[in-house]
Write a protein that holds these residues in place. Structure first.
Motif, PDB file in Angstrom:
ATOM      1  N   ARG A 293      19.912   8.697  26.188  1.00 57.08           N
ATOM      2  CA  ARG A 293      19.386   8.916  27.533  1.00 57.08           C
ATOM      3  C   ARG A 293      20.318   9.966  28.119  1.00 57.08           C
ATOM      4  NH1 ARG A 293      14.857   8.504  30.596  1.00 57.08           N
ATOM      5  NH2 ARG A 293      15.263   7.844  32.724  1.00 57.08           N
ATOM      6  N   VAL A 294      19.801  11.177  28.329  1.00 58.34           N
ATOM      7  CA  VAL A 294      20.676  12.274  28.776  1.00 58.34           C
ATOM      8  C   VAL A 294      20.313  12.724  30.193  1.00 58.34           C
ATOM      9  CG1 VAL A 294      21.086  13.096  26.421  1.00 58.34           C
ATOM     10  CG2 VAL A 294      19.203  14.071  27.739  1.00 58.34           C
ATOM     11  N   HIS A 295      21.306  13.262  30.870  1.00 59.53           N
ATOM     12  CA  HIS A 295      21.110  13.725  32.246  1.00 59.53           C
ATOM     13  C   HIS A 295      21.954  14.969  32.462  1.00 59.53           C
ATOM     14  CE1 HIS A 295      21.678  13.221  36.793  1.00 59.53           C
ATOM     15  NE2 HIS A 295      20.412  13.493  36.608  1.00 59.53           N
ATOM     16  N   ASP A 296      21.292  16.076  32.767  1.00 61.61           N
ATOM     17  CA  ASP A 296      21.980  17.359  32.903  1.00 61.61           C
ATOM     18  C   ASP A 296      22.631  17.502  34.280  1.00 61.61           C
ATOM     19  OD1 ASP A 296      22.884  19.792  32.082  1.00 61.61           O
ATOM     20  OD2 ASP A 296      20.904  20.665  31.704  1.00 61.61           O
ATOM     21  N   GLU A 297      23.522  18.488  34.391  1.00 60.66           N
ATOM     22  CA  GLU A 297      24.145  18.784  35.693  1.00 60.66           C
ATOM     23  C   GLU A 297      23.087  19.338  36.645  1.00 60.66           C
ATOM     24  OE1 GLU A 297      27.363  21.464  34.885  1.00 60.66           O
ATOM     25  OE2 GLU A 297      28.358  20.016  33.584  1.00 60.66           O
ATOM     26  N   PRO A 298      23.333  19.245  37.971  1.00 56.85           N
ATOM     27  CA  PRO A 298      22.338  19.733  38.933  1.00 56.85           C
ATOM     28  C   PRO A 298      22.117  21.239  38.814  1.00 56.85           C
ATOM     29  CG  PRO A 298      24.070  18.476  40.029  1.00 56.85           C
ATOM     30  CD  PRO A 298      24.505  18.683  38.627  1.00 56.85           C
ATOM     31  N   ASN A 299      20.909  21.663  39.143  1.00 57.98           N
ATOM     32  CA  ASN A 299      20.543  23.071  39.171  1.00 57.98           C
ATOM     33  C   ASN A 299      21.253  23.741  40.358  1.00 57.98           C
ATOM     34  OD1 ASN A 299      18.804  25.154  40.581  1.00 57.98           O
ATOM     35  ND2 ASN A 299      17.727  25.030  38.639  1.00 57.98           N
ATOM     36  N   LYS A 300      21.960  24.849  40.078  1.00 56.17           N
ATOM     37  CA  LYS A 300      22.777  25.526  41.106  1.00 56.17           C
ATOM     38  C   LYS A 300      21.957  25.971  42.326  1.00 56.17           C
ATOM     39  CE  LYS A 300      27.273  26.010  40.125  1.00 56.17           C
ATOM     40  NZ  LYS A 300      27.502  24.793  39.380  1.00 56.17           N
ATOM     41  N   GLU A 301      20.772  26.554  42.083  1.00 55.26           N
ATOM     42  CA  GLU A 301      19.937  27.034  43.206  1.00 55.26           C
ATOM     43  C   GLU A 301      19.520  25.893  44.122  1.00 55.26           C
ATOM     44  OE1 GLU A 301      16.567  29.501  42.073  1.00 55.26           O
ATOM     45  OE2 GLU A 301      17.869  30.598  40.696  1.00 55.26           O
TER      46      GLU A 301
ATOM     47  N   SER B 236      22.662   5.451  26.127  1.00 51.73           N
ATOM     48  CA  SER B 236      21.335   5.248  25.523  1.00 51.73           C
ATOM     49  C   SER B 236      20.592   4.204  26.340  1.00 51.73           C
ATOM     50  CB  SER B 236      21.502   4.722  24.091  1.00 51.73           C
ATOM     51  OG  SER B 236      22.092   3.426  24.130  1.00 51.73           O
ATOM     52  N   HIS B 237      19.331   3.973  26.023  1.00 54.09           N
ATOM     53  CA  HIS B 237      18.602   2.848  26.592  1.00 54.09           C
ATOM     54  C   HIS B 237      18.405   1.831  25.480  1.00 54.09           C
ATOM     55  CE1 HIS B 237      16.724   4.498  30.570  1.00 54.09           C
ATOM     56  NE2 HIS B 237      17.969   4.085  30.694  1.00 54.09           N
ATOM     57  N   PHE B 238      19.075   0.692  25.608  1.00 60.07           N
ATOM     58  CA  PHE B 238      19.111  -0.313  24.558  1.00 60.07           C
ATOM     59  C   PHE B 238      18.674  -1.680  25.073  1.00 60.07           C
ATOM     60  CE2 PHE B 238      21.814  -3.787  22.955  1.00 60.07           C
ATOM     61  CZ  PHE B 238      21.464  -3.806  21.608  1.00 60.07           C
ATOM     62  N   THR B 239      18.764  -1.875  26.394  1.00 60.65           N
ATOM     63  CA  THR B 239      18.684  -3.236  26.939  1.00 60.65           C
ATOM     64  C   THR B 239      17.282  -3.733  27.312  1.00 60.65           C
ATOM     65  OG1 THR B 239      19.275  -2.291  29.071  1.00 60.65           O
ATOM     66  CG2 THR B 239      21.047  -3.315  27.812  1.00 60.65           C
TER      67      THR B 239
ATOM     68  N   ALA C  84      16.067   2.409  19.484  1.00 56.10           N
ATOM     69  CA  ALA C  84      17.517   2.200  19.433  1.00 56.10           C
ATOM     70  C   ALA C  84      17.863   0.954  18.614  1.00 56.10           C
ATOM     71  CB  ALA C  84      18.091   2.083  20.843  1.00 56.10           C
ATOM     72  N   HIS C  85      17.108  -0.142  18.814  1.00 55.97           N
ATOM     73  CA  HIS C  85      17.357  -1.385  18.078  1.00 55.97           C
ATOM     74  C   HIS C  85      17.135  -1.186  16.577  1.00 55.97           C
ATOM     75  CE1 HIS C  85      17.676  -4.740  21.156  1.00 55.97           C
ATOM     76  NE2 HIS C  85      17.655  -3.629  21.856  1.00 55.97           N
ATOM     77  N   ARG C  86      16.038  -0.523  16.244  1.00 57.33           N
ATOM     78  CA  ARG C  86      15.728  -0.318  14.828  1.00 57.33           C
ATOM     79  C   ARG C  86      16.758   0.583  14.153  1.00 57.33           C
ATOM     80  NH1 ARG C  86       9.269   0.462  16.033  1.00 57.33           N
ATOM     81  NH2 ARG C  86       8.769  -1.762  16.105  1.00 57.33           N
ATOM     82  N   MET C  87      17.180   1.625  14.875  1.00 52.13           N
ATOM     83  CA  MET C  87      18.186   2.542  14.321  1.00 52.13           C
ATOM     84  C   MET C  87      19.521   1.828  14.147  1.00 52.13           C
ATOM     85  SD  MET C  87      17.200   5.900  16.549  1.00 52.13           S
ATOM     86  CE  MET C  87      17.431   7.379  15.583  1.00 52.13           C
TER      87      MET C  87
END
Length: 268
Positions: free
Chosen positions: A106-114, A187-190, A201-204
């Motif tokens: 589960r990824v989250h990028d930095e805010p867009n500068k503009e 990640s999202h596991f719960t 995620a569980h299977r991996m």
């Protein structure tokens, strides 16, 4: 040994009395420490109030209320975040026993500068500021801003626009970390009973625990993209359903006057 509702756990946290109180109070103490540590590392404290409805037997809204995020909710949240983080680290961090392996992050990028600069300009008129120099400074000043607007007339508009300046979190096999939580691995596991990425995620995890080889990244990236698209659809549907019930609730009040809150501004 025992299933608690949030209300039961909350009651024990507030009164210090009740079933298995020692356990509840010690995990509450740990949750508070985890939360503090997370914010010190640069996690952002977005707490949005959720609109909920009291429905009659025909699903007609007869009342509306805001769902509060209390200590018992935050306790569960911290341990969910910890589980999600630990699973992602266990699989994703290369070490002596294995190289980096394909995983669903589960990824989250930095805010867009503009967007951020436009937001900084807007809140400046209310006498607030957000520092945009470094990602860490953004997070710290954003947290301070969210504290400063509490209870003010402009709270709703500032909080709403603050969230809109942020990137959207999504699923990917390419790990860029989670900016909003200040985690390098997440990640999202719960929630495997309701989210497909958790199922993956569980299977991996099971496969890797048995010493299995790394999964093909391309195939899983495709599934990540599909999951992100479906999540967006679900979020739109949820938002629309809330709006629908709000309109239904207000239908009986046509012609009456109410105090309102401006929640957004556009150029025209």
């Amino acid at each position: 040994d025992r299933r608690f509702t949030y209300e039961e756990a909350q009651d024990i946290i507030e009164t210090g009395k009740g079933d298995l109180k020692e356990v509840i109070l010690s995990i509450q103490e740990l949750a508070v420490k985890l939360r503090k540590k997370r914010f010190q590392a640069g996690s952002i404290a977005f707490e949005r109030s959720e609109v909920k409805f009291n429905l009659d037997e025909k699903a007609k809204p007869i009342g509306v209320y805001l769902k509060e995020n209390k200590a018992s909710n935050q306790l569960i949240e911290e341990f969910m975040l910890l589980a999600n983080k630990k699973v992602a680290e266990f699989i994703g961090k290369p070490d002596a026993s294995h190289n980096a392996r394909t995983f669903v992050y589960r990824v989250h990028d930095e805010p867009n500068k503009e967007k951020l600069n436009a937001f900084a300009f807007f809140i400046n008129r209310f006498g607030y500021q957000v520092l945009t120099k470094t990602p860490r400074k953004i997070a710290e000043s954003m947290n301070q801003l969210l504290v400063d607007v509490q209870g003010k007339n402009e709270q709703t508009v500032v909080e709403t626009l603050a969230i809109r300046t942020m990137a959207k979190a999504e699923y990917s096999t390419k790990n860029i970390g989670h900016y909003g939580l200040a985690f390098d691995y997440y990640s999202h596991f719960t929630s495997p009973i309701r989210r497909y990425p958790d199922m993956m995620a569980h299977r991996m995890l099971e496969h890797y625990l048995k010493g299995g080889k790394s999964f093909p990244e391309d195939q899983y990236e495709e599934m990540c993209k599909h999951s992100s698209d479906m999540e967006q659809l679900a979020a739109n549907a949820e938002r629309a359903s809330v709006k629908y019930k709000q309109v239904e609730f207000m239908k009986d009040n046509v012609g009456k006057e109410f105090k309102g809150i401006i929640s957004g501004v556009t150029q025209w």
